[in-house]
Design a protein around this motif. Structure first.
Motif, PDB file in Angstrom:
ATOM      1  N   LYS A  98      11.861   8.459  -2.486  1.00 16.85           N
ATOM      2  CA  LYS A  98      11.870   8.608  -1.021  1.00 16.85           C
ATOM      3  C   LYS A  98      11.628   7.274  -0.312  1.00 16.85           C
ATOM      4  O   LYS A  98      12.160   7.046   0.769  1.00 16.85           O
ATOM      5  N   PHE A  99      10.807   6.413  -0.921  1.00 15.06           N
ATOM      6  CA  PHE A  99      10.522   5.111  -0.307  1.00 15.06           C
ATOM      7  C   PHE A  99      11.734   4.187  -0.369  1.00 15.06           C
ATOM      8  O   PHE A  99      11.894   3.321   0.482  1.00 15.06           O
ATOM      9  N   ALA A 100      12.560   4.323  -1.397  1.00 15.20           N
ATOM     10  CA  ALA A 100      13.798   3.542  -1.576  1.00 15.20           C
ATOM     11  C   ALA A 100      13.562   2.035  -1.604  1.00 15.20           C
ATOM     12  O   ALA A 100      14.415   1.259  -1.186  1.00 15.20           O
ATOM     13  N   ASN A 105      16.272  -0.332   0.371  1.00 18.37           N
ATOM     14  CA  ASN A 105      16.395   0.374   1.642  1.00 18.37           C
ATOM     15  C   ASN A 105      15.020   0.783   2.189  1.00 18.37           C
ATOM     16  O   ASN A 105      14.833   1.896   2.652  1.00 18.37           O
ATOM     17  N   PHE A 106      14.064  -0.127   2.131  1.00 21.37           N
ATOM     18  CA  PHE A 106      12.723   0.146   2.646  1.00 21.37           C
ATOM     19  C   PHE A 106      12.728  -0.138   4.143  1.00 21.37           C
ATOM     20  O   PHE A 106      12.288  -1.172   4.614  1.00 21.37           O
ATOM     21  N   ASN A 107      13.253   0.826   4.896  1.00 19.95           N
ATOM     22  CA  ASN A 107      13.408   0.667   6.336  1.00 19.95           C
ATOM     23  C   ASN A 107      12.159   1.162   7.077  1.00 19.95           C
ATOM     24  O   ASN A 107      11.160   1.514   6.463  1.00 19.95           O
ATOM     25  N   THR A 111       8.883   2.930   5.582  1.00 18.11           N
ATOM     26  CA  THR A 111       7.601   2.237   5.716  1.00 18.11           C
ATOM     27  C   THR A 111       6.542   3.186   6.270  1.00 18.11           C
ATOM     28  O   THR A 111       5.405   3.214   5.794  1.00 18.11           O
ATOM     29  N   ILE A 112       6.935   3.976   7.251  1.00 13.76           N
ATOM     30  CA  ILE A 112       6.014   4.967   7.819  1.00 13.76           C
ATOM     31  C   ILE A 112       5.643   6.000   6.753  1.00 13.76           C
ATOM     32  O   ILE A 112       4.463   6.329   6.575  1.00 13.76           O
ATOM     33  N   LEU A 113       6.640   6.496   6.012  1.00 14.40           N
ATOM     34  CA  LEU A 113       6.379   7.460   4.947  1.00 14.40           C
ATOM     35  C   LEU A 113       5.446   6.865   3.891  1.00 14.40           C
ATOM     36  O   LEU A 113       4.496   7.521   3.456  1.00 14.40           O
ATOM     37  N   PHE A 114       5.702   5.627   3.481  1.00 10.04           N
ATOM     38  CA  PHE A 114       4.868   4.920   2.511  1.00 10.04           C
ATOM     39  C   PHE A 114       3.409   4.936   2.968  1.00 10.04           C
ATOM     40  O   PHE A 114       2.500   5.236   2.190  1.00 10.04           O
ATOM     41  N   ASN A 115       3.183   4.633   4.229  1.00 10.94           N
ATOM     42  CA  ASN A 115       1.810   4.558   4.729  1.00 10.94           C
ATOM     43  C   ASN A 115       1.182   5.922   4.960  1.00 10.94           C
ATOM     44  O   ASN A 115      -0.024   6.085   4.750  1.00 10.94           O
ATOM     45  N   VAL A 116       1.961   6.911   5.340  1.00 11.72           N
ATOM     46  CA  VAL A 116       1.427   8.276   5.447  1.00 11.72           C
ATOM     47  C   VAL A 116       1.009   8.768   4.058  1.00 11.72           C
ATOM     48  O   VAL A 116      -0.087   9.315   3.878  1.00 11.72           O
ATOM     49  N   VAL A 169       8.314  -4.781   1.572  1.00  8.87           N
ATOM     50  CA  VAL A 169       9.393  -5.328   2.412  1.00  8.87           C
ATOM     51  C   VAL A 169      10.000  -6.556   1.746  1.00  8.87           C
ATOM     52  O   VAL A 169      11.224  -6.692   1.671  1.00  8.87           O
ATOM     53  N   ALA A 170       9.149  -7.441   1.234  1.00 11.19           N
ATOM     54  CA  ALA A 170       9.650  -8.653   0.574  1.00 11.19           C
ATOM     55  C   ALA A 170      10.478  -8.306  -0.656  1.00 11.19           C
ATOM     56  O   ALA A 170      11.552  -8.879  -0.872  1.00 11.19           O
ATOM     57  N   TYR A 171      10.005  -7.373  -1.461  1.00 10.01           N
ATOM     58  CA  TYR A 171      10.741  -6.971  -2.659  1.00 10.01           C
ATOM     59  C   TYR A 171      12.101  -6.392  -2.292  1.00 10.01           C
ATOM     60  O   TYR A 171      13.107  -6.700  -2.921  1.00 10.01           O
ATOM     61  N   THR A 172      12.122  -5.554  -1.275  1.00 13.59           N
ATOM     62  CA  THR A 172      13.381  -4.956  -0.835  1.00 13.59           C
ATOM     63  C   THR A 172      14.375  -6.034  -0.412  1.00 13.59           C
ATOM     64  O   THR A 172      15.536  -5.980  -0.755  1.00 13.59           O
ATOM     65  N   LYS A 173      13.897  -7.023   0.327  1.00 13.02           N
ATOM     66  CA  LYS A 173      14.787  -8.081   0.821  1.00 13.02           C
ATOM     67  C   LYS A 173      15.251  -9.022  -0.285  1.00 13.02           C
ATOM     68  O   LYS A 173      16.382  -9.471  -0.278  1.00 13.02           O
TER      69      LYS A 173
END
Length: 185
Positions: A98-100, A105-107, A111-116, A169-173
């Protein structure tokens, strides 16, 4: 939801994640007013590895990383805090697809889901499991361990929200869309 697999990438990531988790055991910023509780970057590392490589990797990194870190740096293992790290890694890992992050695709929504999810996982691990195990295993006073647990819960939320999100975010990019580990034919 895609099925979560545990292949060679996950094995390698688990080994690297565990080693880094152990190495970061002594990197702490004491909270100050609650004994044996601090901001620990290793919590962000665990959240990241679990969110990328799944619940098995997250559980193993949390369990082995914490146990080995305790044994190496403190001389004994405090099991009531080891198991919550393993549980935290498992819960975070259950949402890896789901985090992708791995897919690049960590959009904002992810990011919100990750933190929830990390808030809920931390609440279960540190607000409930760690204090309960402290009471059951070590006969610690309830008021002390619930205070420590809630402080650890809050500290982990802060460090993961900042550092865990930045690493993801860095890993995704940088590496999310490609990998140097390819299956040989």
């Amino acid at each position: 939801m895609k099925s979560l697999k545990f292949g060679i990438r996950e094995v390698v990531a688990t080994g690297i994640g565990t080693a880094l988790f152990v190495a970061l055991t002594e990197v702490q910023i004491p909270v100050g007013f609650i004994p044996n509780t601090s901001l620990q970057p290793r919590a962000a590392l665990l959240a990241f590895f679990a969110a990328v490589f799944g619940p098995v990797a997250g559980g193993i990194i949390g369990l082995l990383g914490h146990a080995l870190g305790d044994a190496l740096f403190y001389g004994s293992v405090w099991w009531s805090w080891v198991f919550p790290d393993a549980l935290f890694g498992i819960i975070m890992g259950l949402f890896a697809t789901k985090f992708a992050i791995k897919e690049g695709n960590f959009n904002k929504k992810n990011t919100i889901l990750f933190n929830v999810v990390q808030v809920i996982a931390n609440l279960v691990a540190w607000g409930a499991l760690a204090p309960a195990l402290d009471i059951l295993i070590y006969a610690e006073p309830a008021n002390k361990v619930f205070t420590q647990g809630i402080c650890a819960f809050a500290a982990n939320i802060i460090i993961i929200a900042i550092l865990g999100t930045l690493i993801s975010v860095a890993y995704t990019k940088i590496a999310g869309k490609s990998s140097s580990l390819k299956k040989e034919e």
